[in-house]
Design a protein around this motif. Structure first.
Motif, PDB file in Angstrom:
ATOM      1  N   TRP A  35      -9.161  -5.894   4.902  1.00 58.87           N
ATOM      2  CA  TRP A  35      -8.092  -7.010   5.107  1.00 58.87           C
ATOM      3  C   TRP A  35      -7.413  -6.344   6.177  1.00 58.87           C
ATOM      4  O   TRP A  35      -7.749  -5.324   7.128  1.00 58.87           O
ATOM      5  N   PHE A  36      -6.416  -7.107   6.795  1.00 60.50           N
ATOM      6  CA  PHE A  36      -5.759  -6.936   8.294  1.00 60.50           C
ATOM      7  C   PHE A  36      -4.322  -6.732   8.135  1.00 60.50           C
ATOM      8  O   PHE A  36      -3.634  -7.345   7.616  1.00 60.50           O
ATOM      9  N   HIS A  37      -3.786  -5.571   8.839  1.00 58.51           N
ATOM     10  CA  HIS A  37      -2.354  -5.247   8.711  1.00 58.51           C
ATOM     11  C   HIS A  37      -2.007  -5.745  10.339  1.00 58.51           C
ATOM     12  O   HIS A  37      -2.520  -5.489  11.112  1.00 58.51           O
ATOM     13  N   THR A  38      -1.142  -7.043  10.209  1.00 62.75           N
ATOM     14  CA  THR A  38      -1.070  -7.494  11.578  1.00 62.75           C
ATOM     15  C   THR A  38       0.381  -7.708  11.933  1.00 62.75           C
ATOM     16  O   THR A  38       1.272  -8.049  11.028  1.00 62.75           O
ATOM     17  N   THR A  39       0.741  -7.300  13.167  1.00 60.28           N
ATOM     18  CA  THR A  39       1.932  -7.300  13.710  1.00 60.28           C
ATOM     19  C   THR A  39       2.178  -8.613  14.597  1.00 60.28           C
ATOM     20  O   THR A  39       1.430  -8.611  15.356  1.00 60.28           O
ATOM     21  N   ILE A  40       3.289  -9.228  14.357  1.00 57.23           N
ATOM     22  CA  ILE A  40       3.343 -10.745  14.988  1.00 57.23           C
ATOM     23  C   ILE A  40       4.704 -10.485  15.520  1.00 57.23           C
ATOM     24  O   ILE A  40       5.596 -10.025  15.105  1.00 57.23           O
ATOM     25  N   VAL A  41       5.065 -11.170  16.839  1.00 57.86           N
ATOM     26  CA  VAL A  41       6.225 -11.072  17.383  1.00 57.86           C
ATOM     27  C   VAL A  41       6.565 -12.572  17.505  1.00 57.86           C
ATOM     28  O   VAL A  41       5.776 -13.357  18.186  1.00 57.86           O
ATOM     29  N   ARG A  42       7.876 -12.793  17.318  1.00 59.71           N
ATOM     30  CA  ARG A  42       8.466 -14.327  17.459  1.00 59.71           C
ATOM     31  C   ARG A  42       9.796 -14.036  18.138  1.00 59.71           C
ATOM     32  O   ARG A  42      10.297 -13.123  18.017  1.00 59.71           O
ATOM     33  N   CYS A  43      10.466 -15.258  18.941  1.00 57.88           N
ATOM     34  CA  CYS A  43      11.529 -15.201  19.590  1.00 57.88           C
ATOM     35  C   CYS A  43      12.396 -16.182  18.615  1.00 57.88           C
ATOM     36  O   CYS A  43      12.044 -17.067  18.332  1.00 57.88           O
ATOM     37  N   GLU A  44      13.629 -15.756  18.342  1.00 57.54           N
ATOM     38  CA  GLU A  44      14.573 -16.350  17.572  1.00 57.54           C
ATOM     39  C   GLU A  44      16.107 -16.139  17.995  1.00 57.54           C
ATOM     40  O   GLU A  44      16.394 -15.096  18.045  1.00 57.54           O
ATOM     41  N   ASP A  45      16.689 -17.244  18.697  1.00 57.35           N
ATOM     42  CA  ASP A  45      18.066 -17.319  19.316  1.00 57.35           C
ATOM     43  C   ASP A  45      17.943 -16.200  20.229  1.00 57.35           C
ATOM     44  O   ASP A  45      19.055 -15.295  20.258  1.00 57.35           O
ATOM     45  N   GLY A  46      17.008 -16.092  20.972  1.00 60.23           N
ATOM     46  CA  GLY A  46      16.866 -14.967  22.282  1.00 60.23           C
ATOM     47  C   GLY A  46      16.479 -13.546  21.585  1.00 60.23           C
ATOM     48  O   GLY A  46      16.556 -12.672  22.501  1.00 60.23           O
ATOM     49  N   LEU A  47      16.387 -13.340  20.511  1.00 65.12           N
ATOM     50  CA  LEU A  47      15.843 -12.066  19.810  1.00 65.12           C
ATOM     51  C   LEU A  47      14.437 -12.039  19.691  1.00 65.12           C
ATOM     52  O   LEU A  47      13.660 -13.144  19.411  1.00 65.12           O
ATOM     53  N   GLU A  48      13.773 -11.014  20.181  1.00 62.91           N
ATOM     54  CA  GLU A  48      12.341 -10.721  19.680  1.00 62.91           C
ATOM     55  C   GLU A  48      12.320 -10.134  18.508  1.00 62.91           C
ATOM     56  O   GLU A  48      12.920  -8.781  18.216  1.00 62.91           O
ATOM     57  N   ILE A  49      11.548 -10.849  17.451  1.00 62.22           N
ATOM     58  CA  ILE A  49      11.405 -10.422  16.011  1.00 62.22           C
ATOM     59  C   ILE A  49      10.186  -9.961  15.909  1.00 62.22           C
ATOM     60  O   ILE A  49       9.145 -10.690  15.954  1.00 62.22           O
ATOM     61  N   HIS A  50       9.986  -8.780  15.243  1.00 60.78           N
ATOM     62  CA  HIS A  50       8.624  -8.139  14.907  1.00 60.78           C
ATOM     63  C   HIS A  50       8.317  -8.317  13.485  1.00 60.78           C
ATOM     64  O   HIS A  50       9.175  -7.717  12.736  1.00 60.78           O
ATOM     65  N   ASP A  51       7.192  -8.725  13.163  1.00 65.81           N
ATOM     66  CA  ASP A  51       6.957  -9.102  11.574  1.00 65.81           C
ATOM     67  C   ASP A  51       5.637  -8.520  11.405  1.00 65.81           C
ATOM     68  O   ASP A  51       4.803  -8.348  12.168  1.00 65.81           O
ATOM     69  N   VAL A  52       5.537  -7.597  10.160  1.00 65.30           N
ATOM     70  CA  VAL A  52       4.293  -7.316   9.673  1.00 65.30           C
ATOM     71  C   VAL A  52       3.690  -8.195   8.661  1.00 65.30           C
ATOM     72  O   VAL A  52       4.418  -8.544   7.624  1.00 65.30           O
ATOM     73  N   SER A  76      -0.513  -6.802  17.301  1.00 63.35           N
ATOM     74  CA  SER A  76      -1.719  -5.712  17.057  1.00 63.35           C
ATOM     75  C   SER A  76      -2.154  -6.193  15.705  1.00 63.35           C
ATOM     76  O   SER A  76      -1.797  -6.737  14.856  1.00 63.35           O
ATOM     77  N   VAL A  77      -3.608  -5.904  15.522  1.00 66.63           N
ATOM     78  CA  VAL A  77      -4.442  -6.120  14.395  1.00 66.63           C
ATOM     79  C   VAL A  77      -4.948  -4.811  13.902  1.00 66.63           C
ATOM     80  O   VAL A  77      -5.860  -4.201  14.687  1.00 66.63           O
ATOM     81  N   GLN A  78      -4.653  -4.346  12.559  1.00 71.20           N
ATOM     82  CA  GLN A  78      -5.284  -3.333  12.191  1.00 71.20           C
ATOM     83  C   GLN A  78      -6.457  -3.644  11.189  1.00 71.20           C
ATOM     84  O   GLN A  78      -6.147  -4.416  10.165  1.00 71.20           O
ATOM     85  N   LEU A  79      -7.620  -3.083  11.099  1.00 72.72           N
ATOM     86  CA  LEU A  79      -8.243  -3.480   9.995  1.00 72.72           C
ATOM     87  C   LEU A  79      -8.179  -2.414   9.088  1.00 72.72           C
ATOM     88  O   LEU A  79      -8.172  -1.153   9.102  1.00 72.72           O
ATOM     89  N   VAL A  80      -7.871  -2.984   7.748  1.00 75.72           N
ATOM     90  CA  VAL A  80      -7.607  -1.913   6.610  1.00 75.72           C
ATOM     91  C   VAL A  80      -9.031  -2.090   5.798  1.00 75.72           C
ATOM     92  O   VAL A  80      -9.357  -2.976   5.202  1.00 75.72           O
ATOM     93  N   SER A  81      -9.911  -1.025   5.778  1.00 74.50           N
ATOM     94  CA  SER A  81     -10.999  -0.722   5.281  1.00 74.50           C
ATOM     95  C   SER A  81     -11.256  -0.017   4.035  1.00 74.50           C
ATOM     96  O   SER A  81     -10.733   1.070   4.160  1.00 74.50           O
ATOM     97  N   PRO A  82     -12.045  -0.283   3.138  1.00 72.14           N
ATOM     98  CA  PRO A  82     -12.193   0.538   2.025  1.00 72.14           C
ATOM     99  C   PRO A  82     -13.180   1.428   2.270  1.00 72.14           C
ATOM    100  O   PRO A  82     -13.923   1.353   3.221  1.00 72.14           O
ATOM    101  N   GLY A  83     -13.329   2.582   1.494  1.00 75.49           N
ATOM    102  CA  GLY A  83     -14.118   3.822   1.842  1.00 75.49           C
ATOM    103  C   GLY A  83     -15.516   3.515   1.937  1.00 75.49           C
ATOM    104  O   GLY A  83     -16.137   4.055   2.682  1.00 75.49           O
ATOM    105  N   TRP A  84     -16.146   2.592   0.926  1.00 72.97           N
ATOM    106  CA  TRP A  84     -17.626   2.297   1.208  1.00 72.97           C
ATOM    107  C   TRP A  84     -18.046   1.638   2.535  1.00 72.97           C
ATOM    108  O   TRP A  84     -18.971   1.842   2.960  1.00 72.97           O
ATOM    109  N   LEU A  85     -17.095   0.856   3.200  1.00 74.08           N
ATOM    110  CA  LEU A  85     -17.184   0.379   4.393  1.00 74.08           C
ATOM    111  C   LEU A  85     -17.027   1.352   5.674  1.00 74.08           C
ATOM    112  O   LEU A  85     -17.814   1.498   6.406  1.00 74.08           O
TER     113      LEU A  85
END
Length: 144
Positions: A35-52, A76-85
């Motif tokens: 699965w993917f651990h994804t950081t996104i950035v959006r602007c709201e009322d002039g503020l840069e907001i980072h969400d995971v 950014s996008v991080q791949l979260v991989s199980p041990g078999w992979l």
């Protein structure tokens, strides 16, 4: 798919959530798939907001990438991989550089920032398989 548990729901004043949102202390995933651990950035009322955002599939990730038109940038996008992979026997999180699909559409090749490749759904790819269909990053989103 992530699973939520009612006992893990954040309630009351601890939540501090926007209307229509729910909060969880934890989520589960029974499957042993990446699965993917994804950081996104959006602007709201002039503020840069980072969400995971925890993303359970490549299809969902491509949907998030399409949000750039709505003022959301994937940082950014991080791949979260199980041990078999990943070959370690345990879960790992690594920076994802690209995802390519096999020409026949049955397999994916994850390329990590350090140059390693993981293959899904089979950990060992067919030597004759060609991975030429770029899925991530899209042309509009050339990555971090």
């Amino acid at each position: 798919m992530f699973i939520t548990n009612r006992q893990a729901e954040v309630k009351g004043s601890q939540a501090l959530l926007e209307p229509g949102h729910q909060g969880w202390h934890f989520v589960q995933q029974h499957l042993m798939s990446p699965w993917f651990h994804t950081t996104i950035v959006r602007c709201e009322d002039g503020l840069e907001i980072h969400d995971v955002v925890f993303v359970d599939s490549l299809q969902a990730l491509t949907s998030i990438l399409e949000l750039t038109e709505a003022g959301v940038q994937v940082r950014s996008v991080q791949l979260v991989s199980p041990g078999w992979l990943n070959g370690t026997g345990d879960w790992r999180m690594d920076t994802l550089l690209e995802v390519a699909q096999s020409q026949d559409g049955t397999s994916l090749r994850y390329t990590l920032h350090d140059g390693r490749h993981f293959y899904f759904p089979e950990a060992q790819p067919d030597a004759s398989e060609k991975y030429s269909v770029l899925v991530f990053p899209t042309r509009e989103n050339d990555g971090p």
